[in-house]
Design a protein around this motif. Sequence first.
Motif, PDB file in Angstrom:
ATOM      1  N   ALA A   1       0.830  -1.212   0.000  1.00 54.80           N
ATOM      2  CA  ALA A   1       0.000   0.000   0.000  1.00 54.80           C
ATOM      3  C   ALA A   1       0.865   1.263   0.000  1.00 54.80           C
ATOM      4  CB  ALA A   1      -0.936  -0.007   1.206  1.00 54.80           C
ATOM      5  N   GLU A   2       1.942   1.236   0.815  1.00 55.13           N
ATOM      6  CA  GLU A   2       2.785   2.438   0.890  1.00 55.13           C
ATOM      7  C   GLU A   2       3.732   2.567  -0.309  1.00 55.13           C
ATOM      8  OE1 GLU A   2       3.966   3.092   5.285  1.00 55.13           O
ATOM      9  OE2 GLU A   2       3.116   1.080   5.097  1.00 55.13           O
ATOM     10  N   SER A   3       3.673   1.586  -1.216  1.00 51.85           N
ATOM     11  CA  SER A   3       4.365   1.738  -2.504  1.00 51.85           C
ATOM     12  C   SER A   3       3.425   2.342  -3.533  1.00 51.85           C
ATOM     13  CB  SER A   3       4.867   0.369  -3.000  1.00 51.85           C
ATOM     14  OG  SER A   3       5.902  -0.102  -2.177  1.00 51.85           O
ATOM     15  N   GLY A   4       2.186   2.637  -3.111  1.00 50.32           N
ATOM     16  CA  GLY A   4       1.236   3.293  -4.007  1.00 50.32           C
ATOM     17  C   GLY A   4       0.248   2.343  -4.671  1.00 50.32           C
ATOM     18  N   LEU A   5       0.266   1.054  -4.285  1.00 52.05           N
ATOM     19  CA  LEU A   5      -0.682   0.112  -4.888  1.00 52.05           C
ATOM     20  C   LEU A   5      -1.873  -0.055  -3.952  1.00 52.05           C
ATOM     21  CD1 LEU A   5       1.785  -2.561  -6.337  1.00 52.05           C
ATOM     22  CD2 LEU A   5       0.763  -0.565  -7.449  1.00 52.05           C
ATOM     23  N   GLY A   6      -3.078   0.071  -4.508  1.00 51.18           N
ATOM     24  CA  GLY A   6      -4.282   0.020  -3.683  1.00 51.18           C
ATOM     25  C   GLY A   6      -4.521  -1.377  -3.136  1.00 51.18           C
ATOM     26  N   THR A   7      -5.130  -1.459  -1.951  1.00 50.96           N
ATOM     27  CA  THR A   7      -5.536  -2.754  -1.412  1.00 50.96           C
ATOM     28  C   THR A   7      -6.912  -3.102  -1.998  1.00 50.96           C
ATOM     29  OG1 THR A   7      -6.597  -1.802   0.523  1.00 50.96           O
ATOM     30  CG2 THR A   7      -4.240  -2.304   0.725  1.00 50.96           C
ATOM     31  N   PHE A   8      -7.458  -4.223  -1.562  1.00 50.83           N
ATOM     32  CA  PHE A   8      -8.750  -4.669  -2.102  1.00 50.83           C
ATOM     33  C   PHE A   8      -9.916  -4.187  -1.252  1.00 50.83           C
ATOM     34  CE2 PHE A   8      -5.594  -7.573  -3.709  1.00 50.83           C
ATOM     35  CZ  PHE A   8      -5.950  -7.668  -5.041  1.00 50.83           C
ATOM     36  N   ARG A   9      -9.792  -4.392   0.066  1.00 52.15           N
ATOM     37  CA  ARG A   9     -10.971  -4.245   0.915  1.00 52.15           C
ATOM     38  C   ARG A   9     -10.951  -3.020   1.812  1.00 52.15           C
ATOM     39  NH1 ARG A   9      -9.475  -9.120  -0.148  1.00 52.15           N
ATOM     40  NH2 ARG A   9     -11.012 -10.440  -1.192  1.00 52.15           N
ATOM     41  N   ASP A  10      -9.885  -2.203   1.762  1.00 46.94           N
ATOM     42  CA  ASP A  10      -9.899  -0.961   2.546  1.00 46.94           C
ATOM     43  C   ASP A  10     -10.831   0.038   1.857  1.00 46.94           C
ATOM     44  OD1 ASP A  10      -7.997  -1.743   4.552  1.00 46.94           O
ATOM     45  OD2 ASP A  10      -6.434  -1.590   3.020  1.00 46.94           O
ATOM     46  N   ALA A  11     -11.214   1.095   2.582  1.00 46.80           N
ATOM     47  CA  ALA A  11     -12.071   2.126   1.986  1.00 46.80           C
ATOM     48  C   ALA A  11     -11.397   2.653   0.712  1.00 46.80           C
ATOM     49  CB  ALA A  11     -12.250   3.264   2.993  1.00 46.80           C
ATOM     50  N   GLY A  12     -12.158   2.702  -0.381  1.00 46.21           N
ATOM     51  CA  GLY A  12     -11.598   3.171  -1.647  1.00 46.21           C
ATOM     52  C   GLY A  12     -10.736   2.129  -2.347  1.00 46.21           C
ATOM     53  N   GLY A  13     -10.714   0.894  -1.811  1.00 48.21           N
ATOM     54  CA  GLY A  13      -9.905  -0.172  -2.400  1.00 48.21           C
ATOM     55  C   GLY A  13     -10.514  -0.691  -3.703  1.00 48.21           C
ATOM     56  N   LEU A  14      -9.795  -1.653  -4.313  1.00 49.99           N
ATOM     57  CA  LEU A  14     -10.221  -2.141  -5.633  1.00 49.99           C
ATOM     58  C   LEU A  14     -11.647  -2.674  -5.623  1.00 49.99           C
ATOM     59  CD1 LEU A  14      -6.931  -3.882  -6.813  1.00 49.99           C
ATOM     60  CD2 LEU A  14      -8.116  -2.005  -7.983  1.00 49.99           C
ATOM     61  N   TRP A  15     -12.018  -3.400  -4.539  1.00 52.76           N
ATOM     62  CA  TRP A  15     -13.375  -3.995  -4.533  1.00 52.76           C
ATOM     63  C   TRP A  15     -14.467  -2.972  -4.211  1.00 52.76           C
ATOM     64  CZ3 TRP A  15     -11.484  -6.907  -7.587  1.00 52.76           C
ATOM     65  CH2 TRP A  15     -10.793  -8.079  -7.374  1.00 52.76           C
ATOM     66  N   ALA A  16     -14.078  -1.723  -3.925  1.00 51.63           N
ATOM     67  CA  ALA A  16     -15.092  -0.664  -3.816  1.00 51.63           C
ATOM     68  C   ALA A  16     -15.355  -0.061  -5.191  1.00 51.63           C
ATOM     69  CB  ALA A  16     -14.608   0.424  -2.845  1.00 51.63           C
ATOM     70  N   ARG A  17     -14.385  -0.256  -6.115  1.00 50.69           N
ATOM     71  CA  ARG A  17     -14.503   0.365  -7.443  1.00 50.69           C
ATOM     72  C   ARG A  17     -14.853  -0.639  -8.543  1.00 50.69           C
ATOM     73  NH1 ARG A  17      -9.352   2.600  -8.859  1.00 50.69           N
ATOM     74  NH2 ARG A  17      -8.352   1.455  -7.194  1.00 50.69           N
ATOM     75  N   PHE A  18     -14.573  -1.919  -8.284  1.00 47.39           N
ATOM     76  CA  PHE A  18     -14.870  -2.968  -9.280  1.00 47.39           C
ATOM     77  C   PHE A  18     -15.576  -4.108  -8.565  1.00 47.39           C
ATOM     78  CE2 PHE A  18     -11.113  -0.701 -10.577  1.00 47.39           C
ATOM     79  CZ  PHE A  18     -11.294  -0.495 -11.939  1.00 47.39           C
TER      80      PHE A  18
END
Length: 221
Positions: A13-30
Amino acid sequence: MNIVILTGAGISAESGLGTFRDAGGLWARFRIEDVATPEAYARDPARVHAFYAMRRHEAAKAGPNAAHHAIARLEADPRHRVTLITQNVDALHEAAGSRPLHMHGTLAGALCAACGHRWTAPLAMDETTPCPACDRTTSRPDVVWFGEVPRHLDEIDAALSAADLFVAIGTSGEVYPAAGFVELAAAAGAETLELNLEPTSSRFDRRLTGPATRTVPDWVE
Ligand code: BJW
């Protein structure tokens, strides 16, 4: 000491890659059903390819952080035998010098859904990319979707059975079989430790709470 480390999206995450299940994560957008199942790929390969092309572009811009580097230092310590298992499909552990078991595959890989051939995915792979072995346009990302069997499970089982210490870093513990590794390691007599922004469950003996770039170097040093 035999140390088994399981990493998840939180370490990158701190390298700039989004997680899946955190707020705003990939599974919130897809929706998982649209992009991360074999059925989604069969129904609409272009949509699935677009999702992974976006992920490959993001991953290409990211570099390893202090947590990836700390794990690589631990692996180099001759007093320990470290098995590094990652659920992540990025290559940030490799960039730090580690050779993880990628149980959910890699973004860098392509897999032919028809003949099973594997090769390095072109950055712009899409539904028109032919398989170099059979020439069919059934190329897919070499990742493990829901309902598919994760990789390296025999090697992982053996490492968990021999573990003295099991450490889960930046993973929510919501996806099986990885979520069950803590119990397998504990049953084999290992001490269990979680490093996460927040505690995920009561299944661990000990916890260090905070960002991975702080907790992982603190734990390793
Ligand atoms: C930080 C931080 C910072 C943030 N510092 N921390 C019911 C119905 C249908 C299926 C099932 C079912 N029950 C169980 C199943 C099985 C299913 C499953 O588990 N489903 C659950 C959702 C219920 N599992 C499967 O289908 C798996 N296959 C399987 O079980 O096969 C059967 C079999 C098993 C064994 C033997 C034989 C047969 C396959 C699962 C594949 C998962 N695939 C994905 C996509 C991979 C490709 C891609 O990347 O696109 O894998 S889904 C996604 O989730 C990805 C991840 O690897 C995985 C785990 O996510 P992760 O890494 O934990 O990320 P997050 O976002 O969840 O959590 C981030 C954490 O980091 C949080 O805790 C934050 O607090 C923390 N964090 N910033 C430290 N800076």
